[in-house]
Enzyme design. Structure first.
Site, PDB file in Angstrom:
ATOM      1  N   HIS A 227       0.823  -1.216   0.000  1.00 34.37           N
ATOM      2  CA  HIS A 227       0.000   0.000   0.000  1.00 34.37           C
ATOM      3  C   HIS A 227       0.859   1.269   0.000  1.00 34.37           C
ATOM      4  CE1 HIS A 227      -3.778   2.002   2.002  1.00 34.37           C
ATOM      5  NE2 HIS A 227      -3.134   2.857   1.228  1.00 34.37           N
TER       6      HIS A 227
ATOM      7  N   ASN B 180      -5.629   6.173  -6.499  1.00 31.74           N
ATOM      8  CA  ASN B 180      -6.146   7.553  -6.414  1.00 31.74           C
ATOM      9  C   ASN B 180      -5.206   8.571  -7.050  1.00 31.74           C
ATOM     10  OD1 ASN B 180      -4.245   7.401  -4.339  1.00 31.74           O
ATOM     11  ND2 ASN B 180      -5.390   8.743  -2.955  1.00 31.74           N
TER      12      ASN B 180
ATOM     13  N   ASP C 152     -11.939   2.421  -2.480  1.00 33.03           N
ATOM     14  CA  ASP C 152     -12.268   3.715  -1.877  1.00 33.03           C
ATOM     15  C   ASP C 152     -13.379   4.423  -2.647  1.00 33.03           C
ATOM     16  OD1 ASP C 152      -8.926   5.163  -2.394  1.00 33.03           O
ATOM     17  OD2 ASP C 152      -9.754   3.289  -3.077  1.00 33.03           O
TER      18      ASP C 152
ATOM     19  N   HIS D  36     -11.027   0.115   2.123  1.00 33.51           N
ATOM     20  CA  HIS D  36     -10.472   1.250   2.864  1.00 33.51           C
ATOM     21  C   HIS D  36     -11.154   1.577   4.177  1.00 33.51           C
ATOM     22  CE1 HIS D  36      -7.097   2.941   0.725  1.00 33.51           C
ATOM     23  NE2 HIS D  36      -7.557   2.173  -0.236  1.00 33.51           N
TER      24      HIS D  36
ATOM     25  N   HIS E 113      -5.067  -0.655   6.394  1.00 27.95           N
ATOM     26  CA  HIS E 113      -4.735   0.208   7.543  1.00 27.95           C
ATOM     27  C   HIS E 113      -5.758   0.257   8.683  1.00 27.95           C
ATOM     28  CE1 HIS E 113      -7.295   2.997   5.344  1.00 27.95           C
ATOM     29  NE2 HIS E 113      -6.356   3.387   4.520  1.00 27.95           N
TER      30      HIS E 113
ATOM     31  N   ASP F  14       1.306   2.646   3.627  1.00 26.62           N
ATOM     32  CA  ASP F  14       0.399   3.735   3.227  1.00 26.62           C
ATOM     33  C   ASP F  14       1.197   5.028   3.007  1.00 26.62           C
ATOM     34  OD1 ASP F  14      -1.897   5.024   2.498  1.00 26.62           O
ATOM     35  OD2 ASP F  14      -2.740   5.188   4.509  1.00 26.62           O
TER      36      ASP F  14
ATOM     37  N   HIS G 252       3.056  14.318   0.320  1.00 32.72           N
ATOM     38  CA  HIS G 252       2.371  15.559  -0.047  1.00 32.72           C
ATOM     39  C   HIS G 252       3.390  16.687  -0.075  1.00 32.72           C
ATOM     40  CE1 HIS G 252      -1.713  14.024   0.198  1.00 32.72           C
ATOM     41  NE2 HIS G 252      -1.453  13.481   1.370  1.00 32.72           N
TER      42      HIS G 252
HETATM   43  C1  NCD Z   1      -4.210   9.207   1.365  1.00 29.43           C
HETATM   44  C2  NCD Z   1      -3.462   9.932   0.268  1.00 29.43           C
HETATM   45  O1  NCD Z   1      -2.768  10.906   0.553  1.00 29.43           O
HETATM   46  O2  NCD Z   1      -3.595   9.536  -0.894  1.00 29.43           O
HETATM   47  N1  NCD Z   1      -3.868   9.759   2.645  1.00 29.43           N
HETATM   48  C3  NCD Z   1      -3.821   9.116   3.835  1.00 29.43           C
HETATM   49  O3  NCD Z   1      -3.732   9.783   4.877  1.00 29.43           O
HETATM   50  N2  NCD Z   1      -3.862   7.799   3.910  1.00 29.43           N
HETATM   51  C4  NCD Z   1      -5.649   9.380   1.042  1.00 29.43           C
HETATM   52  C5  NCD Z   1      -6.572   8.886   2.085  1.00 29.43           C
HETATM   53  O4  NCD Z   1      -6.605   7.650   2.306  1.00 29.43           O
HETATM   54  O5  NCD Z   1      -7.297   9.690   2.641  1.00 29.43           O
HETATM   55 ZN    ZN Z   2      -3.654   4.872   1.291  1.00 30.68          ZN
HETATM   56 ZN    ZN Z   3      -6.846   4.770   2.944  1.00 24.18          ZN
END
Ligand code: NCD
Ligand code: ZN
Ligand code: ZN
Length: 350
Positions: free
Chosen positions: A18, A52, A109, A136, A162, A228, A232
């Site tokens: 992930h 995504n 999702d 999700h 998660h 995960d 950003h």
């Molecule tokens: C995910 C992302 O940034 O793509 N962020 C996260 O905190 N896991 C999107 C999400 O699952 O909200």
């Molecule tokens: Zn994720």
């Molecule tokens: Zn998620």
């Protein structure tokens, strides 16, 4: 090449079920090159990239674009995940047959917790077309409850992403005790931290929630650890985007916690290599004669502070800057070749 590994540990490389690599569409956050390099630095030789992206990975053109782009450099091994529904809206299924040519993982999702019929249909499709649904679960416990009830009735291939709450663990334990076949993951950061306001999905839980995650690992209820990794930009983070850039230090977070909790390195290897490999139907974590090795060389005696200025990921977003952790990836061997080497270690006199 002869590698001097005296005093160090060799283990199978890690497999991450992930991650978010942001290509196409959000390359200011990450791209395939930086994301895959970050993975290798973290000791991972295989990552599964979430759907995504922008546009969403819900069609042949987009998945082909990603896989072709990946093949140009092929830094880490990659499975691209498809969305289960178009634009991740939870309304209409993607063309499963078309996407199934490229992947066996579909991310749900956008699918609403109340949408029982659609999820039922998804479970049936997962059996018929032989793929795994990565679910999700928002809101977490309610959705897990719905999913496991339906899974009991319908069957299917389900992996829960998660988990973060004791309530979730209790439900998962209840259904696993009944013999229901499914799997789940926890992130390194939900093992490492609690009661923190830093924005991430799912949010950090209480100390008790976090302790439940440790119990879940110790009791074998939680199958895998997946990062995960959600890079950003600074600006997006300021504007509230949830997520942690975590893949480079994932091993250190997990090892630090496992050391404190008295959990074995074998267990870590199971959760980060063997279990994900098995769940994904890969044999990468298997060490066999005549097969190209996927290995990491780690220094368990090393200790360092998290320093985002060393991150190769474009995402420096983490609540753990400056935190002391144990264990360092020295070398990552992918498909029989050294793919990453930590150059800092020569100057490191500890
Ligand atoms: C995910 C992302 O940034 O793509 N962020 C996260 O905190 N896991 C999107 C999400 O699952 O909200
Ligand atoms: Zn994720
Ligand atoms: Zn998620």
């Amino acid at each position: 090449e002869i590698i001097d590994g005296e005093g160090k540990v060799v283990m199978p490389s890690f497999i991450d079920m992930h991650v978010h690599l942001r290509e196409p569409g959000q390359t200011e956050k990450e791209d395939l090159i930086t994301g895959e390099k970050a993975a290798l630095k973290g000791g991972f030789t295989h990552v599964c990239a979430m759907a995504n992206t922008n546009p969403v990975c819900d069609n042949e053109k987009t998945i082909e674009y990603i896989l072709n782009k990946h093949k140009e450099n092929e830094i880490c091994n990659l499975t691209q995940i498809s969305a289960l529904t178009k634009r991740l809206k939870g309304e209409e299924f993607v063309n499963i047959d078309e996407m199934r040519e490229y992947t066996n993982l579909f991310s749900d999702d956008g699918l609403n917790v109340d949408d029982i019929e659609l999820f039922k249909e998804a479970l049936e499709l997962s059996k018929e077309k032989d793929f795994k649904i990565l679910t999700h679960c928002e809101p977490e416990a309610e959705t897990i409850k719905r999913d496991l009830k339906l899974l009991t009735d319908v069957g299917g291939n389900l992996h829960i992403c998660h988990i973060s709450l004791r309530k979730s663990l209790d439900l998962i334990k209840e259904y696993k005790d009944k013999g229901l076949d499914f799997s789940c993951e926890v992130t390194p950061h939900h093992l490492f931290e609690w009661n923190n306001e830093y924005r991430v999905n799912p949010p950090f839980g209480t100390k008790d929630d976090r302790d439940a995650m440790i119990e879940g690992i110790k009791e074998g209820i939680i199958d895998a650890i997946a990062t995960d990794h959600a890079p950003h930009t600074k600006k997006d983070k300021e504007n509230g985007s949830p997520g942690i850039s975590g893949i480079e230090e994932a091993f250190s977070y997990v090892y630090t916690v496992f050391k404190e909790e008295g959990i074995s390195l074998n267990c870590l290897s199971d959760k980060m290599s063997y279990a994900p490999s098995k769940l994904l139907g890969l044999d990468e974590a298997l060490i066999e004669e005549g097969k190209d090795a996927n290995l990491v060389l780690v220094d368990l005696n090393e200790s360092h502070k998290i320093n985002t200025s060393n991150f190769v990921s474009k995402g420096k977003n983490t609540p753990f800057e400056g935190r002391q952790v144990y264990g360092k990836i020295l070398i990552t061997i992918k498909n029989g070749e050294i793919a990453y080497k930590n150059e800092e270690r020569k100057n490191d006199n500890r």
